[in-house]
Design a protein around this motif. Structure first.
Motif, PDB file in Angstrom:
ATOM      1  N   VAL A 174       0.897  -1.453  -0.324  1.00 12.10           N
ATOM      2  CA  VAL A 174       0.143   0.192  -0.299  1.00 12.10           C
ATOM      3  C   VAL A 174       0.902   0.930  -0.219  1.00 12.10           C
ATOM      4  O   VAL A 174       1.747   1.395   0.515  1.00 12.10           O
ATOM      5  CB  VAL A 174      -1.136   0.021   1.533  1.00 12.10           C
ATOM      6  N   GLN A 206      -1.656  -1.956  -3.903  1.00 16.84           N
ATOM      7  CA  GLN A 206      -2.337  -0.591  -3.700  1.00 16.84           C
ATOM      8  C   GLN A 206      -2.286   0.472  -3.980  1.00 16.84           C
ATOM      9  O   GLN A 206      -1.294   1.222  -3.013  1.00 16.84           O
ATOM     10  CB  GLN A 206      -2.701  -1.090  -2.815  1.00 16.84           C
ATOM     11  N   ASP A 220      -4.255   0.174  -9.387  1.00 14.66           N
ATOM     12  CA  ASP A 220      -3.053  -1.638  -8.682  1.00 14.66           C
ATOM     13  C   ASP A 220      -2.766  -2.147  -9.883  1.00 14.66           C
ATOM     14  O   ASP A 220      -3.316  -2.799 -10.810  1.00 14.66           O
ATOM     15  CB  ASP A 220      -4.508  -2.034  -8.194  1.00 14.66           C
ATOM     16  N   PHE A 240      -6.812  -2.912   2.164  1.00 10.46           N
ATOM     17  CA  PHE A 240      -6.639  -2.099   2.138  1.00 10.46           C
ATOM     18  C   PHE A 240      -7.394  -0.983   3.282  1.00 10.46           C
ATOM     19  O   PHE A 240      -7.315  -0.956   4.509  1.00 10.46           O
ATOM     20  CB  PHE A 240      -7.224  -0.727   1.181  1.00 10.46           C
ATOM     21  N   TYR A 243      -5.754  -2.216   6.517  1.00  7.57           N
ATOM     22  CA  TYR A 243      -4.874  -1.720   6.669  1.00  7.57           C
ATOM     23  C   TYR A 243      -5.422  -0.011   7.656  1.00  7.57           C
ATOM     24  O   TYR A 243      -4.900   0.933   8.341  1.00  7.57           O
ATOM     25  CB  TYR A 243      -4.287  -1.230   5.170  1.00  7.57           C
TER      26      TYR A 243
END
Length: 283
Positions: A174, A206, A220, A240, A243
């Motif tokens: 990410v 991501q 992506d 995500f 996250y």
């Protein structure tokens, strides 16, 4: 006349569905084979390469009475342990044939539960619940290698959303861009980024830009699958969500949206919600 010691396997029936969009020109397309029991790994890979989408899904075992299915995913180049958009596509295809209701998919990443229902417009919709998510800070080496392949620098990143490796069935790096312009101008080293991703076991990157606490834009890259970019990535969206939860950055509602595919002409919308007390998300 020719003879052979093996029996020819009939060509599978390949369905094509688009996930995360009500418009066929948007979203992310997936190939779906509802009966792949006669196909081996080589045959499934060949079908995925022929279809040419970022992933195709194959049901290799089925218990229709229990609504329980073994599902595998292949990109044009390799098997993938989990794929969100192909999962949603397969669930819709099954619900259209078996009727709406819950489904259970056994994936390489673990069990995935799905809810399917028919909306007021008559269309069937599916929502998956991810495996438990996890996240960790990216190392300096991981970050530097990735930025070099992306042709980004550290000043291009949003310091309020630190680089992490996030998992929601498969792993994704990410990276949050500081500006929408940085995210829009994606021009990366395809082979170089693929090598970095293989080295670290990542499925996609991501790349996100935060418009607000409830709305993100994402891109992506998926070079290890032979695809420049995914138009909508459910697995990355699930990761995500975990996250943001781990960073205590979720909005008060626990839900947010991701706009993806806009810069490649296939706009998609993914709504993600954290499932309290489970470590799971629902993209």
């Amino acid at each position: 006349m020719t003879t052979s010691g093996t029996t020819a396997v009939p060509a599978p029936d390949i369905l094509r569905y688009t996930a995360f969009s009500s418009d066929p020109s948007g979203g992310n397309p997936a190939g779906v084979v509802l009966d792949a029991r006669a196909l081996d790994d080589e045959a499934m890979l060949a079908v995925a390469a022929e279809v040419g989408y970022s992933e195709s899904a194959f049901l290799t075992e089925r218990d229709e009475a229990a609504r329980r299915f073994r599902i595998r995913y292949f990109s044009p180049l390799a098997e993938v342990d989990f794929c969100g958009h192909a999962t949603v596509a397969t669930a819709v295809a099954l619900a259209e044939r078996l009727g709406e209701g819950p489904l259970l998919f056994l994936t390489n990443a673990g069990e995935i539960t799905l809810d399917t229902a028919r909306g007021a417009d008559g269309a069937v919709r599916a929502t998956l619940t991810s495996v438990p998510t996890r996240t960790r800070p990216a190392t300096d080496a991981e970050l530097d290698q990735s930025l070099a392949a992306l042709r980004w620098s550290r000043v291009d990143l949003d310091p309020s959303l630190p680089p992490h490796v996030a998992f929601g069935g498969v792993e994704h790096l990410v990276l949050a861009a500081a500006t929408r312009e940085r995210l829009r101008a994606l021009d990366y080293d395809f082979d170089g980024l693929a090598e970095v991703m293989r080295r670290h076991g990542w499925t996609t990157l991501q790349l996100v830009w935060r418009e607000s606490a409830e709305r993100f834009h994402a891109r992506d890259p998926f070079p290890i699958g032979g695809v420049v970019e995914d138009a909508a990535t459910g697995a990355a969206a699930a990761a995500f969500g975990g996250y943001l939860r781990d960073l205590d950055a979720l909005p008060a509602s626990g839900a947010f949206t991701i706009r993806q595919g806009e810069d490649m002409g296939r706009p998609s919308t993914l709504t993600v919600a954290s499932v309290p007390g489970t470590g799971r998300t629902r993209p």
